[in-house]
Motif scaffolding. Structure first.
Motif, PDB file in Angstrom:
ATOM      1  N   ILE A 103       0.839  -1.207   0.000  1.00 14.16           N
ATOM      2  CA  ILE A 103       0.000   0.000   0.000  1.00 14.16           C
ATOM      3  C   ILE A 103       0.872   1.253   0.000  1.00 14.16           C
ATOM      4  CG2 ILE A 103      -1.625   1.353   1.393  1.00 14.16           C
ATOM      5  CD1 ILE A 103      -2.879  -1.374   2.215  1.00 14.16           C
ATOM      6  N   LEU A 104       1.924   1.257   0.801  1.00 20.08           N
ATOM      7  CA  LEU A 104       2.817   2.425   0.840  1.00 20.08           C
ATOM      8  C   LEU A 104       3.517   2.633  -0.497  1.00 20.08           C
ATOM      9  CD1 LEU A 104       4.334   2.091   4.415  1.00 20.08           C
ATOM     10  CD2 LEU A 104       2.718   3.825   3.610  1.00 20.08           C
ATOM     11  N   SER A 105       3.848   1.564  -1.176  1.00 16.22           N
ATOM     12  CA  SER A 105       4.465   1.672  -2.495  1.00 16.22           C
ATOM     13  C   SER A 105       3.484   2.304  -3.485  1.00 16.22           C
ATOM     14  CB  SER A 105       4.904   0.287  -2.979  1.00 16.22           C
ATOM     15  OG  SER A 105       5.474   0.365  -4.249  1.00 16.22           O
ATOM     16  N   GLN A 106       2.218   1.886  -3.434  1.00 13.98           N
ATOM     17  CA  GLN A 106       1.197   2.484  -4.297  1.00 13.98           C
ATOM     18  C   GLN A 106       1.000   3.960  -3.974  1.00 13.98           C
ATOM     19  OE1 GLN A 106      -2.219   0.009  -3.614  1.00 13.98           O
ATOM     20  NE2 GLN A 106      -1.631  -1.489  -5.161  1.00 13.98           N
ATOM     21  N   MET A 107       1.019   4.290  -2.673  1.00 12.85           N
ATOM     22  CA  MET A 107       0.876   5.695  -2.281  1.00 12.85           C
ATOM     23  C   MET A 107       2.043   6.524  -2.788  1.00 12.85           C
ATOM     24  SD  MET A 107      -0.676   5.450   1.577  1.00 12.85           S
ATOM     25  CE  MET A 107      -0.571   7.206   1.843  1.00 12.85           C
ATOM     26  N   GLU A 108       3.242   5.958  -2.732  1.00 13.47           N
ATOM     27  CA  GLU A 108       4.423   6.668  -3.225  1.00 13.47           C
ATOM     28  C   GLU A 108       4.276   6.967  -4.711  1.00 13.47           C
ATOM     29  OE1 GLU A 108       9.270   6.183  -3.195  1.00 13.47           O
ATOM     30  OE2 GLU A 108       8.034   4.378  -3.169  1.00 13.47           O
ATOM     31  N   THR A 109       3.804   5.987  -5.476  1.00 12.38           N
ATOM     32  CA  THR A 109       3.604   6.177  -6.908  1.00 12.38           C
ATOM     33  C   THR A 109       2.551   7.253  -7.165  1.00 12.38           C
ATOM     34  OG1 THR A 109       4.205   3.881  -7.338  1.00 12.38           O
ATOM     35  CG2 THR A 109       2.959   5.004  -9.050  1.00 12.38           C
ATOM     36  N   LEU A 110       1.444   7.177  -6.432  1.00 13.31           N
ATOM     37  CA  LEU A 110       0.368   8.147  -6.574  1.00 13.31           C
ATOM     38  C   LEU A 110       0.844   9.557  -6.237  1.00 13.31           C
ATOM     39  CD1 LEU A 110      -2.754   8.583  -6.971  1.00 13.31           C
ATOM     40  CD2 LEU A 110      -2.909   8.383  -4.496  1.00 13.31           C
ATOM     41  N   LEU A 111       1.572   9.698  -5.130  1.00 13.51           N
ATOM     42  CA  LEU A 111       2.053  11.019  -4.721  1.00 13.51           C
ATOM     43  C   LEU A 111       3.113  11.564  -5.670  1.00 13.51           C
ATOM     44  CD1 LEU A 111       2.140  10.559  -0.856  1.00 13.51           C
ATOM     45  CD2 LEU A 111       0.534  11.946  -2.189  1.00 13.51           C
ATOM     46  N   SER A 112       3.930  10.689  -6.244  1.00 12.20           N
ATOM     47  CA  SER A 112       4.912  11.149  -7.229  1.00 12.20           C
ATOM     48  C   SER A 112       4.210  11.704  -8.460  1.00 12.20           C
ATOM     49  CB  SER A 112       5.846  10.008  -7.630  1.00 12.20           C
ATOM     50  OG  SER A 112       6.656   9.630  -6.556  1.00 12.20           O
ATOM     51  N   GLY A 113       3.151  11.022  -8.891  1.00  7.14           N
ATOM     52  CA  GLY A 113       2.366  11.527 -10.023  1.00  7.14           C
ATOM     53  C   GLY A 113       1.696  12.846  -9.694  1.00  7.14           C
ATOM     54  N   PHE A 114       1.178  12.960  -8.491  1.00  6.78           N
ATOM     55  CA  PHE A 114       0.543  14.201  -8.046  1.00  6.78           C
ATOM     56  C   PHE A 114       1.568  15.334  -8.010  1.00  6.78           C
ATOM     57  CE2 PHE A 114      -0.943  16.975  -4.506  1.00  6.78           C
ATOM     58  CZ  PHE A 114      -2.096  17.450  -5.120  1.00  6.78           C
ATOM     59  N   GLN A 115       2.756  15.045  -7.515  1.00  2.72           N
ATOM     60  CA  GLN A 115       3.817  16.047  -7.457  1.00  2.72           C
ATOM     61  C   GLN A 115       4.166  16.534  -8.861  1.00  2.72           C
ATOM     62  OE1 GLN A 115       7.577  14.586  -6.041  1.00  2.72           O
ATOM     63  NE2 GLN A 115       8.292  16.620  -5.463  1.00  2.72           N
ATOM     64  N   LEU A 116       4.266  15.623  -9.807  1.00  4.17           N
ATOM     65  CA  LEU A 116       4.575  16.000 -11.183  1.00  4.17           C
ATOM     66  C   LEU A 116       3.452  16.849 -11.762  1.00  4.17           C
ATOM     67  CD1 LEU A 116       6.394  15.800 -13.667  1.00  4.17           C
ATOM     68  CD2 LEU A 116       5.201  13.668 -14.235  1.00  4.17           C
ATOM     69  N   HIS A 117       2.212  16.437 -11.522  1.00  3.55           N
ATOM     70  CA  HIS A 117       1.058  17.190 -12.019  1.00  3.55           C
ATOM     71  C   HIS A 117       1.061  18.620 -11.454  1.00  3.55           C
ATOM     72  CE1 HIS A 117      -3.006  17.967 -13.416  1.00  3.55           C
ATOM     73  NE2 HIS A 117      -3.298  18.403 -12.190  1.00  3.55           N
ATOM     74  N   ILE A 118       1.283  18.768 -10.168  1.00  4.17           N
ATOM     75  CA  ILE A 118       1.330  20.094  -9.536  1.00  4.17           C
ATOM     76  C   ILE A 118       2.477  20.918 -10.119  1.00  4.17           C
ATOM     77  CG2 ILE A 118       1.786  21.313  -7.351  1.00  4.17           C
ATOM     78  CD1 ILE A 118      -1.020  20.200  -7.517  1.00  4.17           C
ATOM     79  N   SER A 119       3.619  20.285 -10.298  1.00  2.59           N
ATOM     80  CA  SER A 119       4.782  20.993 -10.840  1.00  2.59           C
ATOM     81  C   SER A 119       4.488  21.520 -12.237  1.00  2.59           C
ATOM     82  CB  SER A 119       5.985  20.051 -10.862  1.00  2.59           C
ATOM     83  OG  SER A 119       7.095  20.675 -11.452  1.00  2.59           O
ATOM     84  N   LEU A 120       3.883  20.701 -13.073  1.00  2.00           N
ATOM     85  CA  LEU A 120       3.550  21.139 -14.436  1.00  2.00           C
ATOM     86  C   LEU A 120       2.480  22.217 -14.411  1.00  2.00           C
ATOM     87  CD1 LEU A 120       3.558  17.702 -16.290  1.00  2.00           C
ATOM     88  CD2 LEU A 120       5.289  19.513 -16.403  1.00  2.00           C
ATOM     89  N   SER A 121       1.522  22.094 -13.501  1.00  2.98           N
ATOM     90  CA  SER A 121       0.469  23.092 -13.378  1.00  2.98           C
ATOM     91  C   SER A 121       1.051  24.442 -12.958  1.00  2.98           C
ATOM     92  CB  SER A 121      -0.563  22.620 -12.358  1.00  2.98           C
ATOM     93  OG  SER A 121      -1.550  23.601 -12.172  1.00  2.98           O
TER      94      SER A 121
END
Length: 113
Positions: free
Chosen positions: A65-83
């Motif tokens: 579960i923590l690995s999935q959360m890490e992947t999800l948060l990394s994607g969110f971080q990238l999305h925020i950065s691009l935004s």
């Protein structure tokens, strides 16, 4: 039977000699106590084996579960950065912006059109 710390051993041995207890009998008693403690420990481990397996499975599930959360948060971080990149550096007719937005920062190169 009494188990002693190294500094107390002298007094235990002196007491054994004073009371006339044979060292072999004392040693045999200590060995028997150690054997009993060892067997008790093994029995405790066997009794708790189902709980240990369950705990191991729970830890593996948490890790997944923590690995999935890490992947999800990394994607969110990238999305925020691009935004943020698009919000702060919009296209301007006079200048052409060539930018690379990354999670580590924004590389901005400009040139006159």
């Amino acid at each position: 039977m009494m188990i002693c710390l190294p500094e107390e051993c002298f007094h235990v041995v002196a007491n054994i000699l004073f009371e006339g207890t044979k060292l072999r009998a004392y040693t045999k008693g200590v060995e028997n106590n150690l054997r009993k403690v060892e067997l008790d420990s093994i029995q405790d481990y066997i009794k708790e084996s189902d709980n240990l397996v369950s705990l191991h499975d729970q830890i593996r599930e948490c890790d997944r579960i923590l690995s999935q959360m890490e992947t999800l948060l990394s994607g969110f971080q990238l999305h925020i950065s691009l935004s943020l990149c698009n919000d702060h550096f919009p296209f301007n007719g006079a200048l052409y912006y060539s930018m690379s937005c990354t999670t580590n920062g924004i590389l901005l190169r400009s040139r006159v059109s």
